[in-house]
Each structure stands twice: as C-alpha cells, then as structure tokens.
Design an enzyme around this catalytic site. Structure first.
Site, PDB file in Angstrom:
ATOM      1  N   LYS A 170       0.861  -1.182   0.000  1.00  0.00           N
ATOM      2  CA  LYS A 170       0.000   0.000   0.000  1.00  0.00           C
ATOM      3  C   LYS A 170       0.895   1.228   0.000  1.00  0.00           C
ATOM      4  CE  LYS A 170      -4.502   1.037   0.591  1.00  0.00           C
ATOM      5  NZ  LYS A 170      -5.701   0.317   0.194  1.00  0.00           N
ATOM      6  N   GLY A 194     -20.833   6.351   5.999  1.00  0.00           N
ATOM      7  CA  GLY A 194     -20.019   6.810   4.874  1.00  0.00           C
ATOM      8  C   GLY A 194     -20.632   6.464   3.534  1.00  0.00           C
ATOM      9  N   GLY A 243     -19.465   7.330   0.453  1.00  0.00           N
ATOM     10  CA  GLY A 243     -18.481   7.695  -0.566  1.00  0.00           C
ATOM     11  C   GLY A 243     -18.606   6.777  -1.768  1.00  0.00           C
ATOM     12  N   VAL A 245     -17.684   3.721  -2.364  1.00  0.00           N
ATOM     13  CA  VAL A 245     -18.199   2.375  -2.107  1.00  0.00           C
ATOM     14  C   VAL A 245     -19.563   2.439  -1.421  1.00  0.00           C
ATOM     15  CG1 VAL A 245     -17.776   0.150  -1.024  1.00  0.00           C
ATOM     16  CG2 VAL A 245     -15.843   1.479  -1.877  1.00  0.00           C
TER      17      VAL A 245
HETATM   18  P1  NAI Z   1     -14.474   7.723  -0.139  1.00  0.00           P
HETATM   19  O1  NAI Z   1     -13.463   8.717   0.338  1.00  0.00           O
HETATM   20  O2  NAI Z   1     -15.064   7.868  -1.491  1.00  0.00           O
HETATM   21  O3  NAI Z   1     -15.694   7.663   0.903  1.00  0.00           O
HETATM   22  C1  NAI Z   1     -15.575   7.802   2.275  1.00  0.00           C
HETATM   23  C2  NAI Z   1     -16.852   8.505   2.729  1.00  0.00           C
HETATM   24  O4  NAI Z   1     -16.898   8.499   4.153  1.00  0.00           O
HETATM   25  C3  NAI Z   1     -16.927   9.972   2.297  1.00  0.00           C
HETATM   26  O5  NAI Z   1     -18.201  10.239   1.738  1.00  0.00           O
HETATM   27  C4  NAI Z   1     -16.707  10.744   3.593  1.00  0.00           C
HETATM   28  O6  NAI Z   1     -17.366  11.999   3.601  1.00  0.00           O
HETATM   29  C5  NAI Z   1     -17.300   9.785   4.598  1.00  0.00           C
HETATM   30  N1  NAI Z   1     -16.851   9.941   5.979  1.00  0.00           N
HETATM   31  C6  NAI Z   1     -15.617  10.246   6.436  1.00  0.00           C
HETATM   32  N2  NAI Z   1     -15.615  10.256   7.783  1.00  0.00           N
HETATM   33  C7  NAI Z   1     -16.864   9.919   8.178  1.00  0.00           C
HETATM   34  C8  NAI Z   1     -17.490   9.747   9.436  1.00  0.00           C
HETATM   35  N3  NAI Z   1     -16.827   9.905  10.583  1.00  0.00           N
HETATM   36  N4  NAI Z   1     -18.789   9.385   9.464  1.00  0.00           N
HETATM   37  C9  NAI Z   1     -19.490   9.199   8.331  1.00  0.00           C
HETATM   38  N5  NAI Z   1     -18.951   9.373   7.095  1.00  0.00           N
HETATM   39  C10 NAI Z   1     -17.654   9.722   7.030  1.00  0.00           C
HETATM   40  O7  NAI Z   1     -13.780   6.285   0.037  1.00  0.00           O
HETATM   41  P2  NAI Z   1     -14.231   4.889  -0.579  1.00  0.00           P
HETATM   42  O8  NAI Z   1     -13.442   4.600  -1.778  1.00  0.00           O
HETATM   43  O9  NAI Z   1     -15.713   4.810  -0.619  1.00  0.00           O
HETATM   44  O10 NAI Z   1     -13.707   3.889   0.549  1.00  0.00           O
HETATM   45  C11 NAI Z   1     -14.392   3.752   1.784  1.00  0.00           C
HETATM   46  C12 NAI Z   1     -13.618   2.763   2.647  1.00  0.00           C
HETATM   47  O11 NAI Z   1     -13.543   1.508   1.988  1.00  0.00           O
HETATM   48  C13 NAI Z   1     -12.172   3.166   2.939  1.00  0.00           C
HETATM   49  O12 NAI Z   1     -11.822   2.741   4.234  1.00  0.00           O
HETATM   50  C14 NAI Z   1     -11.380   2.395   1.903  1.00  0.00           C
HETATM   51  O13 NAI Z   1     -10.059   2.137   2.316  1.00  0.00           O
HETATM   52  C15 NAI Z   1     -12.182   1.117   1.844  1.00  0.00           C
HETATM   53  N6  NAI Z   1     -12.017   0.394   0.602  1.00  0.00           N
HETATM   54  C16 NAI Z   1     -12.309   0.990  -0.584  1.00  0.00           C
HETATM   55  C17 NAI Z   1     -12.160   0.294  -1.759  1.00  0.00           C
HETATM   56  C18 NAI Z   1     -12.559   0.886  -3.081  1.00  0.00           C
HETATM   57  O14 NAI Z   1     -12.696   0.128  -4.051  1.00  0.00           O
HETATM   58  N7  NAI Z   1     -12.788   2.177  -3.169  1.00  0.00           N
HETATM   59  C19 NAI Z   1     -11.637  -1.085  -1.769  1.00  0.00           C
HETATM   60  C20 NAI Z   1     -11.449  -1.643  -0.455  1.00  0.00           C
HETATM   61  C21 NAI Z   1     -11.595  -0.899   0.673  1.00  0.00           C
END
Ligand code: NAI
Length: 345
Positions: A78, A178, A180, A182
């Site tokens: 990573k 969250g 985001g 995913v």
């Molecule tokens: P992202 O950055 O698009 O989404 C994260 C979301 O969480 C954002 O909308 C943000 O505003 C929100 N957030 C942050 N702190 C928060 C809180 N305290 N309470 C509620 N919402 C909060 O990231 P993504 O890509 O969706 O990834 C989400 C998680 O999944 C991360 O931990 C990432 O490492 C993990 N992950 C993602 C993968 C992918 O394909 N994108 C693959 C495997 C794991």
C-alpha cells in the site's frame, strides 16, 4: 513496533520525498510471497509522517491478507501520500509518486484508494506500467468501487442467510457509515434488494441525496454506529470498531468496506462477547482488488470479474463454518486462514 495486529513482518518500506512537488510518500511492501505487492494509494491530510507511516504499514498488511484470501497471485502493499498543506500541483505530485513506484521495478503495483482518482492513476500510468484501475475503451476496469460494493453486498446476503436464516433482504435494516465511492454503490444495491437504509456522512449533500433517492433515514455521524439495525456497514475510514463504540452497537452483524475496522484485534473479541458477528473487512471488501488485479493482467471480461467477486460470499460462508469448529472469533479465524495461505505460497 507500531502495535500491529499480525506477526508477519514487512519486507520493505520506501519513504520518498520530492521538494519540487511537495511529495511525501511511504510505500509499504508487506509481503511478496504470493507475487508482487498490490494495493492502492491513499492521499490524505495526515497529521504527520509517523501517522502516514503507521497507516501504510497497517494497510499493506491488510492487503496481504486480502489478496491471499481472494486467491490472487499478488502480495500485499500500500502507498500513502501525505497531502501537502497549502497549494500544490496535483499532476506534478502524482508524477513524482509515479517515479517512486517505478523505482521499485514492479515489486509494488498501485491503484486508487481513498483520496485518489482514476485521473490520478492515468497520470501515474504515463510514467510507470505498475498501476491499475484505469478505464479502458471497450474493456472492463477503472474505478474499483462498484466491485468493492458488490462484494460487500453479496457478503451481507451470505451473512443474512447463514446467521439470520434470511433468504432475501426485503425490509432488512442496514446502517451505512459513509456514502463515498463504495458506500453509495452499496446503498444502491441494498435499496434495489428492498433493504431499509439508515445513513450518515460528514457530507450533508450525500445523505440528502440518499434520502431523496433511497428513502434513507439520515442520522448524525455521532449516532450512526449505535443505530438499531440488522447489519452495520462501516464504509468510511478505519478503527470505527473500538472500545468506545462497541458497547454502543445495536447490530446483529457487521459487514462493510472500510479497511482496518477493528482498532485492535481484542476488539474482535469484544464484539463476539456482545454476540455481534464481525465479517472481516479484508474478506468482504476484496471486490476492488479482484477487479484491478484482473485489469492489470488483462484477464477476462466484466461478467467473469463479477462472478469472481460474487464468490466472496462462498468464503464468508466458509469462514462462518470454520468458526463453528475452531471456536475462534471471525477476525482471528480470517487471520489464521490468510496467514496459512501466505506461508503456503
Ligand atoms: P471515499 O473517500 O469515497 O468515501 C468515504 C466517505 O466516508 C466519504 O463520503 C466521507 O465523507 C465519509 N466519511 C468520512 N468520515 C466519516 C465519518 N466519521 N462518518 C461518516 N462518514 C464519514 O472512500 P471509498 O473509496 O468509498 O472507501 C471507503 C472505505 O472503503 C475506505 O476505508 C477504503 O479504504 C475502503 N475500501 C475501498 C475500496 C474501493 O474500491 N474504493 C476497496 C477496499 C476498501
């Protein structure tokens, strides 16, 4: 060293800095036992370099476990980039990052993670072949998030069936922390399957959209983890399951995308003591890496990728069967299972 939960030490960590662009990156290669270390790049406003280093070590270790359980011919790695304070040239920063990746000569392959985009990875691709997650004309690939969400969704289905005897998700209550990349796709899949959603995000625009589109109940970020629900899906950042939050939980089981959900391995035991089944993050969130790994190897097409991601559900069922005989917590069982695959490789 950093209180890491697993025993297998890291193989190497590259710390690279570039004064011209403000780049500070740590690329952690945990294991190449199964093949080159594969894992995304996180771009985050870390408090300091030590925090970034710690994150890289934990995340890369998780990638070794994830890639092993997913049966991929890749090890775990990573990268993290410390977001510069003040103005910076994003393209130049990622170009400097690409040079750091390239210097490892294929020992590490990068892709998107929190804070990085397909456009960033396209820029990286201009300077190194050791990158994936880039949209291609007429072929699958690009943003791994929908595949990650699909893997979490089929895992929720498997958990609902095995743990709660449910053959569908009609009226099933899911709390998503969250929305985001995913979390949003997961909400879509769950809504289509008839689940009822309760959601929270620090970005009010996202929750408002979920309310309008999915009829989701919106709650504060402080209360989402305590919502009464069938399944809690942590899809924000890591360590949300900790000594402070676990006593508050009101879920039957936990299944979400966020990496490193347990603050410590002991938190896995605390969940078990509360009768809450934790489906380990690196088991259920492998959909994205399955997609970018196939893309990197130029293998298969969309349908084959989705079929491979769907097989995560079988592994969830296997894990739930294994804990019946071993008596371990799901988190401990997943670690034992993944580490046996690392050793075997
Ligand atoms: P992202 O950055 O698009 O989404 C994260 C979301 O969480 C954002 O909308 C943000 O505003 C929100 N957030 C942050 N702190 C928060 C809180 N305290 N309470 C509620 N919402 C909060 O990231 P993504 O890509 O969706 O990834 C989400 C998680 O999944 C991360 O931990 C990432 O490492 C993990 N992950 C993602 C993968 C992918 O394909 N994108 C693959 C495997 C794991």
């Amino acid at each position: 060293f950093f209180g890491l939960p697993h025993q297998v030490p890291h193989e190497r960590v590259l710390i690279a800095a570039d004064a011209a662009t403000g780049l500070r990156t740590m690329i952690a290669i945990h294991s190449t036992a199964r093949g080159p270390a594969f894992g995304g790049c996180r771009f985050w406003a870390y408090e300091n370099d030590l925090a970034a280093h710690h994150d890289a070590l934990r995340l890369s270790q998780g990638m070794s476990m994830k890639n092993a359980l997913a049966g991929l011919p890749f090890g775990g790695g990573k990268a993290v980039i410390v977001k510069p304070k003040g103005d910076f040239d994003r393209a130049a920063l990622f170009a400097a990052f690409a040079r750091a990746v390239d210097s490892l000569q294929g020992a590490y392959i990068t892709a998107e993670d929190v804070g990085t985009t397909t456009a960033d990875m396209r820029g990286v691709q201009a300077l190194t072949p050791y990158v994936s997650g880039i949209p291609r004309e007429g072929a699958f690939g690009g943003d791994p998030s929908p595949k990650t969400a699909w893997g979490v969704f089929v895992s929720i289905q498997a958990g609902a069936k095995t743990l709660l005897g449910r053959s569908d998700l009609q009226g099933f209550r899911v709390a998503i922390q969250g929305l985001g990349a995913v979390g949003w796709h997961l909400a879509e899949f769950l809504h289509q399957a008839g689940a009822r959603l309760v959601v929270a995000d620090i970005d009010a625009a996202k929750t408002a959209k979920a309310q309008a589109q999915f009829g989701a109940d919106v709650v504060s970020v402080e209360t989402i983890l305590a919502q009464p629900c069938d399944v809690l899906a942590p899809c924000a950042l890591g360590a949300s399951l900790n000594a402070a939050s676990i006593p508050q939980l009101n879920a039957r089981f936990i299944c979400g995308a966020a990496n490193n959900q347990l603050a410590t391995l002991q938190d896995g035991s605390a969940l078990a003591e509360r009768g809450i089944t934790y489906l380990p993050d690196y088991l259920v969130n492998a959909g994205g890496i399955i997609s970018v790994a196939r893309e990197f190897r130029n293998e298969g097409e969309e349908g084959a990728v989705m079929a491979e991601v769907s097989r995560i559900a079988d592994r969830v069922q296997e894990l739930l069967a294994r804990i019946q005989t071993s008596g371990r917590t799901p988190a401990a069982e997943a670690d034992v299972w993944a580490q046996s695959l690392l050793v075997r490789a």
